[in-house]
Structure formats: C-alpha cells, structure tokens
Design a protein around this motif. Sequence first.
Motif, short mmCIF file in Angstrom:
data_model
loop_
_atom_site.label_atom_id
_atom_site.label_comp_id
_atom_site.label_asym_id
_atom_site.label_seq_id
_atom_site.Cartn_x
_atom_site.Cartn_y
_atom_site.Cartn_z
N ALA A 164 -11.25 -11.42 7.62
CA ALA A 164 -9.68 -11.18 6.90
C ALA A 164 -9.80 -10.79 5.87
CB ALA A 164 -9.15 -12.98 6.26
N GLU A 165 -11.33 -10.59 4.77
CA GLU A 165 -11.76 -9.32 3.88
C GLU A 165 -11.96 -7.88 4.60
OE1 GLU A 165 -12.90 -13.62 2.96
OE2 GLU A 165 -13.69 -12.26 4.64
N SER A 166 -12.46 -7.42 5.85
CA SER A 166 -12.43 -6.07 6.34
C SER A 166 -10.65 -5.83 7.04
CB SER A 166 -13.25 -6.23 7.31
OG SER A 166 -12.97 -6.96 8.63
N GLU A 167 -9.73 -6.93 7.41
CA GLU A 167 -8.77 -6.81 7.41
C GLU A 167 -7.56 -6.01 6.55
OE1 GLU A 167 -5.02 -6.29 10.40
OE2 GLU A 167 -7.65 -6.94 10.74
N ALA A 168 -7.97 -7.10 5.44
CA ALA A 168 -7.11 -6.18 4.43
C ALA A 168 -7.29 -5.14 3.60
CB ALA A 168 -7.70 -7.65 2.83
N VAL A 169 -8.73 -4.76 3.99
CA VAL A 169 -8.87 -3.23 2.90
C VAL A 169 -8.50 -2.42 4.14
CG1 VAL A 169 -10.45 -4.04 1.58
CG2 VAL A 169 -10.98 -3.09 3.59
N ARG A 170 -8.22 -2.16 5.39
CA ARG A 170 -7.90 -1.73 6.13
C ARG A 170 -5.88 -0.81 5.90
NH1 ARG A 170 -7.36 -3.77 11.36
NH2 ARG A 170 -7.45 -1.69 11.63
N ASN A 171 -6.28 -0.39 4.39
CA ASN A 171 -4.29 0.24 4.32
C ASN A 171 -4.71 2.31 4.45
OD1 ASN A 171 -3.91 -2.33 3.48
ND2 ASN A 171 -4.90 -2.25 2.20
N VAL A 172 -4.97 2.72 5.71
CA VAL A 172 -5.25 3.76 5.92
C VAL A 172 -3.51 4.64 6.35
CG1 VAL A 172 -5.87 6.38 7.27
CG2 VAL A 172 -7.11 4.04 6.35
N LEU A 173 -2.59 5.55 5.80
CA LEU A 173 -1.57 5.70 6.22
C LEU A 173 -1.57 7.42 6.58
CD1 LEU A 173 1.97 5.46 6.26
CD2 LEU A 173 1.72 6.76 4.51
N THR A 174 -1.25 7.17 7.85
CA THR A 174 -1.20 9.31 8.89
C THR A 174 0.11 9.20 9.34
OG1 THR A 174 -1.21 8.51 10.49
CG2 THR A 174 -3.65 8.97 9.36
N SER A 175 0.17 10.85 8.96
CA SER A 175 1.84 11.40 9.24
C SER A 175 1.82 10.74 11.04
CB SER A 175 1.99 12.62 9.57
OG SER A 175 2.94 13.47 10.16
N PRO A 176 3.25 10.39 11.23
CA PRO A 176 4.11 10.00 12.26
C PRO A 176 3.67 11.10 13.81
CG PRO A 176 5.65 10.19 11.11
CD PRO A 176 4.57 10.19 10.11
N THR A 177 3.42 12.20 13.17
CA THR A 177 3.50 13.12 14.18
C THR A 177 2.02 14.33 14.44
OG1 THR A 177 3.89 14.90 12.76
CG2 THR A 177 5.55 14.22 14.19
N ALA A 178 0.97 13.38 13.09
CA ALA A 178 -0.62 13.71 13.58
C ALA A 178 -0.83 13.89 15.05
CB ALA A 178 -0.80 12.55 12.94
N GLY A 179 -1.38 15.22 15.47
CA GLY A 179 -2.11 15.32 16.74
C GLY A 179 -0.80 15.87 17.54
N LEU A 180 0.22 15.91 16.76
CA LEU A 180 1.31 16.63 17.95
C LEU A 180 2.05 17.17 17.17
CD1 LEU A 180 3.68 12.35 18.47
CD2 LEU A 180 1.40 13.97 20.15
N ASP A 181 2.36 17.67 16.26
CA ASP A 181 2.67 18.59 15.91
C ASP A 181 1.91 19.96 15.65
OD1 ASP A 181 4.25 20.04 14.06
OD2 ASP A 181 4.47 19.07 12.34
N GLY A 182 2.08 20.96 15.78
CA GLY A 182 1.54 22.94 16.62
C GLY A 182 1.54 23.51 14.93
N THR A 183 2.56 22.52 14.20
CA THR A 183 2.62 23.68 12.23
C THR A 183 1.75 22.94 11.68
OG1 THR A 183 4.00 22.40 11.92
CG2 THR A 183 4.76 24.11 13.41
N ALA A 184 0.89 22.26 12.05
CA ALA A 184 0.36 21.20 11.33
C ALA A 184 -1.88 21.83 10.90
CB ALA A 184 -0.37 19.83 11.51
N VAL A 185 -1.52 21.12 9.59
CA VAL A 185 -3.35 22.38 9.35
C VAL A 185 -4.53 21.94 10.05
CG1 VAL A 185 -4.69 23.13 7.30
CG2 VAL A 185 -2.17 22.66 6.74
#
Length: 266
Positions: A73-94
Amino acid sequence: MEVGDGLLVRVRVPAGVLPAASAKRIAELGRRYGNGLVDLSHRGNLQLRGVTAADMAVLIAELRALGYVSADAESEAVRNVLTSPTAGLDGTAVLDVRPYALALDARLAADRDLHRLPPKFGWLVDGGGQATLFDSSTDVRFDAVEGAVDGPLFRVGLGGDFKKAALLGHCRPDDLVELAAALARAFLELRQTLAEPPRRMAGLVKALGVEMLRERVAAWLLTRVRVGANAAHPTRPRHPTQMAGRRLPLRPPRRRQAGGAGRPHR
C-alpha cells in the motif's frame, strides 16, 4: 474506498498507456468482482465499482498479476504521476514523455525513502502539443520545452499550474528521475523543520522560498540554459475549430427554403 454502490478500487495506469489486452482483462475483472462499471478519473486512473469486501483480495491479486498494483500500500499511494492523454501520439509535442513518466512511476514504487511522501503529493510530466497540462495544478511539474542548443529540456516548476508554479530551473530529460527523487527527499527533510509541516509543495515554497530547494538539487539542474522562444510563454492548445491548420465552421451552413424564399433554417 467505500462508496454508495460498494467498494471502489482505483487502478493506476502508468503514463496513461493501457494496451487493449489489459483493458479487456480489467473490464472482465470489473464484471466478475464488481458491478461492471469502470470510471475514468480526472487524473487518468481507472476505478472499478461495486466490489464486495469478500472479493477484494482476489481482485487485487489479479490486478497485481497484470502489473497494475504495487507490492504494498505504501508504494501504491505515492504513484501519482500525471501525463497528457496524447503523450506519444501528438506530432506537435516537444517530446514523447512516456519513457520518463514510466521511469518516475517505477522509482516512486521502488524507493522506500519516497514512500513517506503524503498520499496526495503529485507529479506531472508534460510534453506539450495539442493536449497540454498547463492548467493542471500539482506539486512538482516537468514541462518539456525546446532547448536552443541541447535539444528538449524539462522546465521544473513547484506547486501550481504552469503559470503559478515557482520556477526551480531546467533539467535534461535523462536527469528527471534523479532530480525528482532528490526533490522528494528535500521536501521531506525541509518540511520537518517547520512547526506545522506542510503536506504540499506549494506550502513549503510559501514558507521557505524556492532557493533552499534549489540548493538541495543543484547537481541535477542546468546552470546555463538557452531555451526556445516558447519556453516562457508556450503556445496554448488550439481550439478544436482550428485543428488541422484551418478554421472549421462553428455551425452548419445555413440552408434556404425551397425556391430561395423566406428566412434560412438554423
């Protein structure tokens, strides 16, 4: 957590990447051990609903076998990483930020020193493009920007959305995980020096300023940085009516009644 229709089980999806086979299996588990309803949360996690206490252990074991639940539970609780829903799919991303978000997720789960972070402490890794996370507020944010010399860099902000977060500096993509771990340790150490330890990064920055944190992580920050023109004021995502490089009509064209007389239909 207990909700109106039973227990709700949140399933984190690292970097927002959910292969079709995994999605199908999670849906099957939701039907078998819950009521079949699956929510998509604001931060891109899945929520299985209607689970009973009797089925909780076997459901967690099945999800762990799929790789979507941490060992404890301890390691589960800290995995709060947010990314864009189009990460890896958007050719205009940096930058395609999925490898860095996945590496950060794995480090948070494996590094027991970081399990002392408050449960709501969050991270954001954004590559820019059409579905940016400029307006999302979090504790530590890594926003990809174009470097003028060395290629893409991450602009590191503390406590807020893109505009309000305190600017810590810039780092190379390959240094993101180590910088994040160092920032987490600095937060944990510095918060204990205050009479009322803050639970969020914004509170620590407000109390002590950003310089003390910058000194703790200086080894992973670039001292001389040249970034592209959009780094300080990045281009906001275009309105859907302006996608694909052209302006689309906001409403269907007007049609006239037969014979051309009368007022147009709307």
